[in-house]
Design a protein around this motif. Structure first.
Motif, short mmCIF file in Angstrom:
data_model
loop_
_atom_site.label_atom_id
_atom_site.label_comp_id
_atom_site.label_asym_id
_atom_site.label_seq_id
_atom_site.Cartn_x
_atom_site.Cartn_y
_atom_site.Cartn_z
N ASN A 55 -9.88 3.83 -7.81
CA ASN A 55 -9.39 5.15 -7.45
C ASN A 55 -8.00 5.10 -6.81
O ASN A 55 -7.82 5.47 -5.66
CB ASN A 55 -10.36 5.87 -6.50
CG ASN A 55 -9.97 7.33 -6.29
OD1 ASN A 55 -9.47 7.98 -7.20
ND2 ASN A 55 -10.21 7.84 -5.09
N PRO A 56 -6.97 4.69 -7.56
CA PRO A 56 -5.60 4.79 -7.05
C PRO A 56 -5.25 6.24 -6.73
O PRO A 56 -5.51 7.13 -7.55
CB PRO A 56 -4.76 4.23 -8.19
CG PRO A 56 -5.61 4.33 -9.41
CD PRO A 56 -7.02 4.17 -8.93
N ASP A 57 -4.68 6.44 -5.56
CA ASP A 57 -4.46 7.80 -5.04
C ASP A 57 -2.98 7.97 -4.69
O ASP A 57 -2.16 8.27 -5.53
CB ASP A 57 -5.38 8.01 -3.84
CG ASP A 57 -5.37 9.44 -3.32
OD1 ASP A 57 -4.62 10.27 -3.85
OD2 ASP A 57 -6.12 9.72 -2.36
N GLY A 58 -2.62 7.73 -3.42
CA GLY A 58 -1.22 7.81 -3.03
C GLY A 58 -0.39 6.78 -3.76
O GLY A 58 -0.84 5.66 -4.02
N ILE A 59 0.87 7.14 -4.10
CA ILE A 59 1.71 6.23 -4.87
C ILE A 59 3.16 6.44 -4.45
O ILE A 59 3.58 7.56 -4.16
CB ILE A 59 1.52 6.45 -6.39
CG1 ILE A 59 2.23 5.38 -7.21
CG2 ILE A 59 1.94 7.85 -6.80
CD1 ILE A 59 1.83 5.39 -8.69
N THR A 60 3.92 5.34 -4.38
CA THR A 60 5.33 5.45 -4.00
C THR A 60 6.14 4.34 -4.66
O THR A 60 5.57 3.33 -5.11
CB THR A 60 5.49 5.40 -2.46
OG1 THR A 60 6.80 5.83 -2.09
CG2 THR A 60 5.26 3.99 -1.91
N TYR A 61 7.44 4.54 -4.69
CA TYR A 61 8.38 3.55 -5.24
C TYR A 61 9.18 2.94 -4.10
O TYR A 61 9.66 3.66 -3.21
CB TYR A 61 9.31 4.21 -6.24
CG TYR A 61 10.48 3.35 -6.68
CD1 TYR A 61 10.30 2.31 -7.58
CD2 TYR A 61 11.76 3.57 -6.17
CE1 TYR A 61 11.38 1.51 -7.98
CE2 TYR A 61 12.83 2.78 -6.55
CZ TYR A 61 12.64 1.75 -7.46
OH TYR A 61 13.70 0.95 -7.83
N ASP A 62 9.34 1.61 -4.11
CA ASP A 62 10.15 0.92 -3.12
C ASP A 62 11.43 0.40 -3.77
O ASP A 62 11.37 -0.53 -4.59
CB ASP A 62 9.40 -0.23 -2.48
CG ASP A 62 10.32 -1.05 -1.57
OD1 ASP A 62 11.00 -0.42 -0.72
OD2 ASP A 62 10.38 -2.28 -1.72
#
Length: 345
Positions: free
Chosen positions: A125-132
């Motif tokens: 269940n991948p939920d929050g996601i961001t790019y670094d």
């Protein structure tokens, strides 16, 4: 719907010693400027705005709708998904990344054609996601497996998995080698080294329960985590100290930040948008704008100075079933899904 504005001028204003953000908001407070009827069925989660392309991406059940922020119309729908949560972008405008919690994967799409180009296995269940940008990686935070999947943008491959101390919620990256995430069931924020893929700090959020949405002020080293109990925790990213807990609306799920106006925002399920003065040390509430019940997720365009919130109309709450646990939710009325546009014009 009432559009009456509730905004607070601090006592210092009367003395002529108010902050620039207070002056700016007093002169031109936020208001609802439009409603875009999207329609469709089912639930939704996070939104992401692409300011340069004038596009708004909305996770909506098994699809992601791409909306023109110039016309308010859906120009494309990314389908073939199972249960979408969030969207992240790479730095060069080429790829977008969807956390598909129902499929336990991150779906990569072309930001020009909107066609899917890869499906990358993640945790549960991948939920929050961001790019670094400092490592050119995408981070998907997996709610049920309690870890983060780290994807190399250049190869579109998983390069590591970071174990977390609890259930992750929304993340932010500072672009300087740190990724932060709310840990909902432990009432804390974790800091992760983006290069070593190690948790380097766990900071308790005193007085802030079940943190969900998070925004970041990179220049002034601040995080804004929105929590149950009508609180926003302002956290110093250098010390981990909670600096303030300004009052917000009930049932928040998203936070945003405007770096030029130095304002923090919380979208709340009770049908309000809270605007907090992030200039200085007071963190006073400048405005509480009525929106619509259920409008608890949003994204903010710092160029256009607009916030986009989504909600729908709901039917009656279903009756409780003996022995059944978990939260009951009223059904969404089909066709009522709407984007609420908030601006300063």
């Amino acid at each position: 719907m009432s559009r009456r504005l509730h905004w607070l001028s601090v006592g210092a204003m009367a003395l002529g010693a108010c902050s620039l953000s207070t002056v700016a908001l007093a002169q031109n407070p936020y208001k609802i400027v439009d409603h875009w009827k999207i329609g469709g069925e089912g639930g939704w989660d996070y939104l992401k705005v692409d300011s340069a392309a004038h596009l708004l991406y909305i996770t909506h059940g098994p699809a992601v709708e791409v909306v023109s922020t110039e016309t308010g119309k859906v120009i494309h729908t990314i389908t073939g998904l199972k249960g979408t949560h969030g969207v992240a972008f790479d730095a060069n405008g080429k790829y977008g990344y969807i956390s598909d919690g129902g499929a336990n994967e991150v779906v990569v799409f072309d930001r020009h054609s909107f066609e899917k180009v890869a499906e990358i296995p993640a945790g549960t269940n991948p939920d929050g996601i961001t790019y670094d940008p400092s490592t050119n990686t995408v981070w998907a935070f997996n709610g049920r497996s309690r870890n983060a999947t780290v994807i190399d943008v250049a190869s579109q491959k998983v390069i590591g998995t970071v174990a977390l101390p609890g259930k992750p919620e929304f993340p932010q990256a500072d672009g300087k080698g740190n990724v932060y995430d709310n840990i909902e069931d432990k009432n804390e924020v974790v800091r992760i080294d983006a290069k070593t893929l190690k948790v380097t700090a766990e900071w308790p959020l005193a007085g802030c329960d079940s943190p969900s949405g998070m925004a970041i002020d990179i220049e002034h080293h601040r995080l804004f985590s929105v929590c149950d109990g009508k609180k926003m925790a302002v956290v110093d990213t250098e010390s981990g100290k909670v600096l303030a807990t300004p009052a917000i609306g009930d049932g928040p799920d998203a936070a945003s930040y405007d770096p030029t106006l130095e304002l923090a925002f919380s979208s709340n399920g009770d049908g309000t948008l809270t605007v907090v003065d992030a200039k200085g040390d007071s963190y006073g509430v400048l405005q509480t704008l009525p929106t619509q019940h259920g409008a608890r997720t949003m994204t903010y365009d710092p160029i256009a100075k607009r916030a986009y919130l989504v909600t729908a109309e709901f039917g009656p709450m279903p009756a409780a079933v003996p022995g059944q646990t978990g939260h009951r939710r009223p059904p969404v009325i089909p066709g009522s899904f709407t984007v609420i546009v908030v601006g300063r014009e």
